[in-house]
Design an enzyme around this catalytic site. Structure first.
Site, PDB file in Angstrom:
ATOM      1  N   TYR A   1      -9.219  -8.633  -4.959  1.00  0.00           N
ATOM      2  CA  TYR A   1      -8.118  -8.127  -5.773  1.00  0.00           C
ATOM      3  C   TYR A   1      -7.787  -9.056  -6.937  1.00  0.00           C
ATOM      4  CZ  TYR A   1      -6.986  -4.595  -2.267  1.00  0.00           C
ATOM      5  OH  TYR A   1      -7.021  -3.525  -1.427  1.00  0.00           O
TER       6      TYR A   1
ATOM      7  N   ARG B   1       0.853  -1.187   0.000  1.00  0.00           N
ATOM      8  CA  ARG B   1       0.000   0.000   0.000  1.00  0.00           C
ATOM      9  C   ARG B   1       0.888   1.235   0.000  1.00  0.00           C
ATOM     10  NH1 ARG B   1      -1.946  -3.409   4.217  1.00  0.00           N
ATOM     11  NH2 ARG B   1      -4.050  -4.251   3.826  1.00  0.00           N
TER      12      ARG B   1
ATOM     13  N   ARG C   1      -1.792  -2.531  -6.747  1.00  0.00           N
ATOM     14  CA  ARG C   1      -2.025  -3.705  -5.899  1.00  0.00           C
ATOM     15  C   ARG C   1      -2.898  -4.739  -6.607  1.00  0.00           C
ATOM     16  NH1 ARG C   1      -1.319  -4.280  -0.473  1.00  0.00           N
ATOM     17  NH2 ARG C   1      -3.448  -4.821   0.128  1.00  0.00           N
TER      18      ARG C   1
ATOM     19  N   HIS D   1      -3.606  -8.898   4.375  1.00  0.00           N
ATOM     20  CA  HIS D   1      -5.050  -8.959   4.617  1.00  0.00           C
ATOM     21  C   HIS D   1      -5.347  -9.859   5.808  1.00  0.00           C
ATOM     22  CE1 HIS D   1      -5.804  -7.948   0.104  1.00  0.00           C
ATOM     23  NE2 HIS D   1      -5.727  -6.865   0.841  1.00  0.00           N
TER      24      HIS D   1
ATOM     25  N   HIS E   1      -3.202   2.096  -5.654  1.00  0.00           N
ATOM     26  CA  HIS E   1      -4.135   1.021  -5.323  1.00  0.00           C
ATOM     27  C   HIS E   1      -4.348   0.090  -6.512  1.00  0.00           C
ATOM     28  CE1 HIS E   1      -6.887  -0.854  -2.571  1.00  0.00           C
ATOM     29  NE2 HIS E   1      -7.846  -0.830  -3.463  1.00  0.00           N
TER      30      HIS E   1
ATOM     31  N   LYS F   1      -1.910  -2.198   8.145  1.00  0.00           N
ATOM     32  CA  LYS F   1      -3.044  -1.600   8.845  1.00  0.00           C
ATOM     33  C   LYS F   1      -3.108  -2.141  10.270  1.00  0.00           C
ATOM     34  CE  LYS F   1      -6.062  -0.493   4.955  1.00  0.00           C
ATOM     35  NZ  LYS F   1      -7.402  -0.670   4.363  1.00  0.00           N
TER      36      LYS F   1
END
Length: 336
Positions: A308, A179, A276, A299, A273, A203
């Site tokens: 994705y 990211r 990705r 993830h 993005h 994240k």
């Protein structure tokens, strides 16, 4: 009727401490807070939760101006709800930036789909520029998916970069699937070139170690030896000129960089993005398993990884043929 956000420690540990309430009565806006609870249980970072809550506060204030309530009923949602919300924001003076509108609409879209799964599809056509894709095996409602960049588009966009820093930065997104925030958050000591590894904080500040492709190792080595200031700061990617030289590269700087190269190459859809999505599709075509791809992309849920992945009928045929050939003519095991 006015609404605002409050922070309080709820008795239930599965509830988000950020609550959207009506200002006069302190009555909660149920559908919004249920969505925040869902994201909180999913261990979304506190900063992301707060930003999402403020975006939903803006949506609720707009909704109340039309329906005189902050509550949403499924029957009131139409296929043009989000498009109407976009038009409202665009008519404000001064109008918010495109990025602000996009973030607000994206959060509202996720929250509405989460709380009202049977409502009409909430896609602001012509705004997000997405297309609809069915879930695996054709089951479930349509969902938004972003297209991967074509090979020639990636090559043209890539060839427009000149500095070692920019090539290394884009390489981490395209070849490693990072990211943009993860790339900007890298420190010098996160790069372990001797082990061909990278330490990444994703994240929720979750730490993961990623293997580095040989091409990425070379790009990072060139940048560190040729352009990065020495002795340098903790940040890996820094500004190379001007009064900010030597300070950590900012999101605004990264957006400006991509904007310049989009204009230069004419590849309007090139953004971090979408890189990705391109990375994920390329990895699947290369034969990687979904659990491994899930780890590479950071993830927590494999369903997120599936969003994705785009597999064409030709991909299915080639992978099937390869699997059949392997079963009929298995590769002999190495003797230990």
């Amino acid at each position: 009727m006015k609404f605002h956000l409050i922070s309080r420690q709820p008795p239930n540990p599965a509830q988000c401490p950020i609550r959207l309430v009506e200002q006069a009565t302190s009555r909660e806006v149920g559908w919004v807070n249920r969505y925040l609870d869902h994201e909180y249980v999913r261990r979304l970072a506190e900063t992301s939760l707060r930003i999402g809550a403020y975006n939903l506060l803006h949506f609720v204030r707009w909704w109340e101006s039309l329906h005189h309530t902050g509550d949403v009923r499924e029957a009131d949602l139409t296929s043009s709800t989000l498009l109407d919300y976009v038009k409202f924001q665009s008519s404000q003076q001064p109008p918010p930036s495109g990025a602000t509108i996009n973030n607000r609409v994206a959060v509202a879209d996720r929250a509405l789909r989460n709380q009202f799964p049977d409502a009409p599809c909430q896609v602001a056509r012509g705004f997000h520029q997405p297309f609809l894709q069915r879930r695996p095996l054709g089951l479930g409602r349509p969902r938004v998916a972003l297209s991967r960049l074509r090979v020639e588009e990636v090559a043209r966009f890539w060839s427009s970069f000149r500095t070692a820093r920019d090539l290394a930065l884009v390489g981490l997104m395209l070849l490693q699937g990072l990211r943009s925030a993860e790339v900007l958050g890298l420190n010098e000591d996160d790069v372990l070139l001797a082990e061909a590894q990278l330490r990444v904080r994703g994240k929720g500040n979750k730490l993961r170690f990623l293997p580095l492709a040989p091409e990425t190792v070379q790009l990072l080595d060139h940048y560190r030896r040729l352009e990065r200031p020495h002795p340098g700061p903790a940040a890996l990617f820094v500004s190379l000129k001007g009064p900010a030289r030597g300070t950590r590269m900012t999101r605004a700087g990264l957006r400006s960089l991509f904007r310049y190269h989009r204009q230069r190459t004419g590849i309007k859809l090139a953004n971090p993005h979408r890189f990705r999505h391109t990375f994920a599709s390329d990895m699947v075509r290369g034969g990687i398993s979904l659990p491994a791809l899930m780890h590479l992309m950071g993830h927590a849920d494999i369903q997120t990884t599936l969003r994705y992945v785009q597999v064409t009928p030709q991909d299915v045929y080639l992978q099937y043929a390869r699997a059949v050939a392997q079963r009929l003519h298995p590769v002999p095991r190495m003797s230990s």
